[in-house]
Enzyme design. Structure first.
Site, PDB file in Angstrom:
ATOM      1  N   ARG A  83       0.823  -1.193   0.000  1.00 15.40           N
ATOM      2  CA  ARG A  83       0.000   0.000   0.000  1.00 15.40           C
ATOM      3  C   ARG A  83       0.861   1.250   0.000  1.00 15.40           C
ATOM      4  O   ARG A  83       1.788   1.387   0.783  1.00 15.40           O
ATOM      5  CB  ARG A  83      -0.894   0.041   1.233  1.00 15.40           C
ATOM      6  CG  ARG A  83      -1.647   1.358   1.271  1.00 15.40           C
ATOM      7  CD  ARG A  83      -2.845   1.294   2.155  1.00 15.40           C
ATOM      8  NE  ARG A  83      -3.474   2.602   2.251  1.00 15.40           N
ATOM      9  CZ  ARG A  83      -4.363   2.914   3.159  1.00 15.40           C
ATOM     10  NH1 ARG A  83      -4.735   2.018   4.044  1.00 15.40           N
ATOM     11  NH2 ARG A  83      -4.902   4.108   3.179  1.00 15.40           N
ATOM     12  N   ARG A  93      -6.958   2.093  -3.172  1.00 12.12           N
ATOM     13  CA  ARG A  93      -5.902   1.519  -2.334  1.00 12.12           C
ATOM     14  C   ARG A  93      -5.719   0.024  -2.593  1.00 12.12           C
ATOM     15  O   ARG A  93      -6.669  -0.686  -2.894  1.00 12.12           O
ATOM     16  CB  ARG A  93      -6.142   1.806  -0.861  1.00 12.12           C
ATOM     17  CG  ARG A  93      -7.424   1.321  -0.261  1.00 12.12           C
ATOM     18  CD  ARG A  93      -8.590   2.308  -0.249  1.00 12.12           C
ATOM     19  NE  ARG A  93      -8.320   3.705  -0.056  1.00 12.12           N
ATOM     20  CZ  ARG A  93      -8.102   4.286   1.098  1.00 12.12           C
ATOM     21  NH1 ARG A  93      -8.054   3.579   2.194  1.00 12.12           N
ATOM     22  NH2 ARG A  93      -7.910   5.577   1.167  1.00 12.12           N
ATOM     23  N   ASP A  96      -6.449  -2.028   2.592  1.00 15.68           N
ATOM     24  CA  ASP A  96      -6.835  -1.203   3.727  1.00 15.68           C
ATOM     25  C   ASP A  96      -7.314  -2.152   4.815  1.00 15.68           C
ATOM     26  O   ASP A  96      -8.165  -3.002   4.553  1.00 15.68           O
ATOM     27  CB  ASP A  96      -8.012  -0.336   3.265  1.00 15.68           C
ATOM     28  CG  ASP A  96      -8.155   0.931   4.052  1.00 15.68           C
ATOM     29  OD1 ASP A  96      -7.304   1.192   4.922  1.00 15.68           O
ATOM     30  OD2 ASP A  96      -9.120   1.658   3.787  1.00 15.68           O
ATOM     31  N   ASP A  98      -8.891  -1.938   8.586  1.00 14.34           N
ATOM     32  CA  ASP A  98      -9.418  -1.029   9.610  1.00 14.34           C
ATOM     33  C   ASP A  98      -9.933  -1.830  10.797  1.00 14.34           C
ATOM     34  O   ASP A  98     -10.732  -2.763  10.619  1.00 14.34           O
ATOM     35  CB  ASP A  98     -10.606  -0.224   9.062  1.00 14.34           C
ATOM     36  CG  ASP A  98     -10.188   0.828   8.049  1.00 14.34           C
ATOM     37  OD1 ASP A  98      -9.018   1.232   8.062  1.00 14.34           O
ATOM     38  OD2 ASP A  98     -11.054   1.232   7.252  1.00 14.34           O
TER      39      ASP A  98
HETATM   40  N1  ROI Z   1     -15.459   2.210  -0.867  1.00  8.95           N
HETATM   41  C1  ROI Z   1     -15.732   0.895  -0.794  1.00  8.95           C
HETATM   42  N2  ROI Z   1     -16.763   0.425  -1.496  1.00  8.95           N
HETATM   43  N3  ROI Z   1     -15.002   0.050  -0.032  1.00  8.95           N
HETATM   44  C2  ROI Z   1     -13.949   0.490   0.706  1.00  8.95           C
HETATM   45  O1  ROI Z   1     -13.304  -0.326   1.396  1.00  8.95           O
HETATM   46  C3  ROI Z   1     -13.642   1.867   0.676  1.00  8.95           C
HETATM   47  N4  ROI Z   1     -12.604   2.385   1.387  1.00  8.95           N
HETATM   48  C4  ROI Z   1     -12.324   3.687   1.378  1.00  8.95           C
HETATM   49  C5  ROI Z   1     -13.135   4.679   0.593  1.00  8.95           C
HETATM   50  C6  ROI Z   1     -12.210   5.445  -0.321  1.00  8.95           C
HETATM   51  C7  ROI Z   1     -13.824   5.607   1.576  1.00  8.95           C
HETATM   52  N5  ROI Z   1     -14.149   4.044  -0.219  1.00  8.95           N
HETATM   53  C8  ROI Z   1     -14.426   2.713  -0.140  1.00  8.95           C
HETATM   54  O2  ROI Z   1     -11.339   4.129   2.121  1.00  8.95           O
END
Ligand code: ROI
Length: 159
Positions: A83, A93, A96, A98
């Site tokens: 990343r 990305r 990610d 979280d």
């Molecule tokens: N949109 C979707 N559908 N899934 C994500 O994991 C995701 N992650 C983000 C942003 C850019 C807000 N949009 C996303 O960080």
């Protein structure tokens, strides 16, 4: 031991291999077990639409890592799996990770906010979370099943 839910998102490169690599990497963390992995979903981007659809999933893990230790660990995995943190906060990305929930902890700090600040509004978090934890109740006593009713699928499908 804490029970933790982690959201996984990716929309660049080969999302499903990044997701699988991330899960394998989480399995190798100190005193951490991956208990469940949700199905992988294909979701429409939240934010700018001129980016690919996302792969999204949620993991349930058990760990002795403290919240900030776990945050560093998942950030390290994001970095190792390629990343590049862009200045564009809402941009695409490769991976990610979280932290959504950490037991019943409520934590608000500069570095980390638990529960995740926007999890209740995101179909790509709520549906996979419901798949693996249909009885879940959030720290504020809201049931996942009730939250789900208020958030449409928004064309999300299985990956
Ligand atoms: N949109 C979707 N559908 N899934 C994500 O994991 C995701 N992650 C983000 C942003 C850019 C807000 N949009 C996303 O960080």
């Amino acid at each position: 031991m804490a029970i933790v839910f982690i959201a996984l998102g990716a929309n660049l490169g080969d999302p499903s291999s990044q997701a699988n690599d991330a899960i394998e990497a989480i399995k190798t963390l100190t005193s951490t077990q991956v208990l469940q992995v949700s199905p992988f979903y294909r979701s429409k981007p939240l934010g700018p639409q001129d980016q690919p659809d996302y792969l999204n999933a949620v993991l349930k893990i058990e760990t002795t890592l403290l919240p900030l230790e776990l945050l560093s660990a998942v950030q390290e995995i994001e970095k190792n799996l390629g990343r590049v943190r862009k200045s564009n906060r809402w941009g695409p990305r490769t991976l990610d990770l979280d932290i959504l929930l950490y037991d019943d902890l409520i934590l608000t700090s500069e570095i980390l906010t638990i529960p995740h600040y926007d999890m209740k509004n995101r179909e790509f978090v709520l549906y996979p979370l419901f798949d693996i934890a249909p009885e879940l109740v959030l720290p504020d006593k809201q049931r996942i099943s009730d939250l789900l009713q208020k958030v449409p699928m928004n064309n999300m499908v299985r990956w």
